[in-house]
Design a protein around this motif. Sequence first.
Motif, mmCIF file in Angstrom:
data_model
loop_
_atom_site.group_PDB
_atom_site.id
_atom_site.type_symbol
_atom_site.label_atom_id
_atom_site.label_comp_id
_atom_site.label_asym_id
_atom_site.label_seq_id
_atom_site.Cartn_x
_atom_site.Cartn_y
_atom_site.Cartn_z
ATOM 1 N N HIS A 117 6.767 25.415 28.615
ATOM 2 C CA HIS A 117 7.025 26.474 29.591
ATOM 3 C C HIS A 117 8.466 26.401 30.076
ATOM 4 O O HIS A 117 9.044 25.323 30.212
ATOM 5 N N ALA B 198 8.066 26.033 34.659
ATOM 6 C CA ALA B 198 6.955 25.452 35.419
ATOM 7 C C ALA B 198 7.134 23.941 35.629
ATOM 8 O O ALA B 198 7.633 23.225 34.762
ATOM 9 N N CYS C 1 4.252 32.089 39.162
ATOM 10 C CA CYS C 1 5.126 30.936 38.941
ATOM 11 C C CYS C 1 6.520 31.405 38.525
ATOM 12 O O CYS C 1 7.536 30.951 39.085
ATOM 13 N N LYS D 208 0.638 32.188 36.011
ATOM 14 C CA LYS D 208 1.939 32.130 35.343
ATOM 15 C C LYS D 208 2.890 33.207 35.848
ATOM 16 O O LYS D 208 4.101 32.975 35.975
ATOM 17 N N VAL E 277 -0.834 28.296 34.946
ATOM 18 C CA VAL E 277 -0.080 27.168 34.395
ATOM 19 C C VAL E 277 -1.017 25.974 34.269
ATOM 20 O O VAL E 277 -1.727 25.624 35.223
#
Length: 394
Positions: A74, A77, A89, A86, A66
């Motif tokens: 996104h 996030a 996350c 990512k 990220v």
Amino acid sequence: MAVLVVRTLAALDRERVCMIARISSLMKLSLSSLQVVGLGGVGSHAASMLLRSGVGRLLLVDFDQVSLSSLNRHAVATREDVGTPKAYCLKKHFSLIYPECQIEARVQLYDSSAEDEILSGQPDFVLDCIDNIDTKVSLLAACVRRGLRVLSAMGAGARADPTRIRVADLRESSNDPLSRAVRYRLKKDHGIEGGIPVVFSMEKPKAKLLPFQGSKEEETPSDYQIVPGFRVRIIPVLGTIPAIFGQVMASYVVTQLAQLDFQTEPIVNLDLDHYRVLHHRLLEHEELIYGSAKQVLVDAEEVMYIVKELWRGRSARDQNMKDTGRKMWRSVNELMLVRWDKSKSAGVSNLILLKFSEADAHESTTLDQIKDEEPEFHAMVSRVLKRAETEFAL
């Protein structure tokens, strides 16, 4: 009183059938296993809505982290997630939303060497949200080779018009440089010419890659690459567009898994004048064959529905997608509408689109002959015309 009871019981039965169908669809989703490869603006939103729709298992694949610049598009996030892979996350946030879903997160770059590891689980659907041509082509080719259902996202950057986003076969996507490159590579390297559904925008990109600006004069773009071959310069992105791409992908996959039938909007690049020509051609043909055009029960607007919605701008005998864009304008000069059943009027549910030579042959045969000699074609046409009956309540 008895009639009222019967009607009440019938209504309850219909409600019970609908409830069973809904439960069946939800069960199919809860038992499904899906893979989302590429977890940026498009992939994160697609994965998020699949999760919220109740899918049973998600495999999330992306090698990247990220970044601060990706927060405008996104799905989940936050600033705290900057620098986090990512995949991790999404798994963290998804576990708080729907902990019942089995989520596997892989910080991994998809390439041909990772094919067996990632695709061996026989997923019910693969969502390709990769923005690199090499890895995208590799994934799509592998899915086709393995017989896996796959939906691919094309370019979402440098677009602003949400009304021009479509779902169609890769062969039909237009005005999209990424689609063009993927089509070329799939055909050249793997012999694949279509058969892959894609989400794309018919809007022409409004900007190109932003120029590279290094902090030192001697620096080049390759100095900033995380992975060789991946671009460093970026395309300006309006955050809403990749989000809509992802939502469309999730909706398409959910309806496919639940077996909810719907017709995607055909990509037919014709204007009203083309439909008027076809309408006039129909009138002339009726006068020539039947001596009058009184049995023509459609106008130019209904001709548009027949040509675009039912036959997708192509001959009923040639429903492939080789003619797109400007080629379609030329192909319409070879097409005309004729009655399917010559004993019925030329109405919306009794007209098929054929090439001139095909129309001549059709006029010299009967439906019984077609049914005996070409049962699959007869069934296909009957199914399409039945749709017109339903939609026009005939």
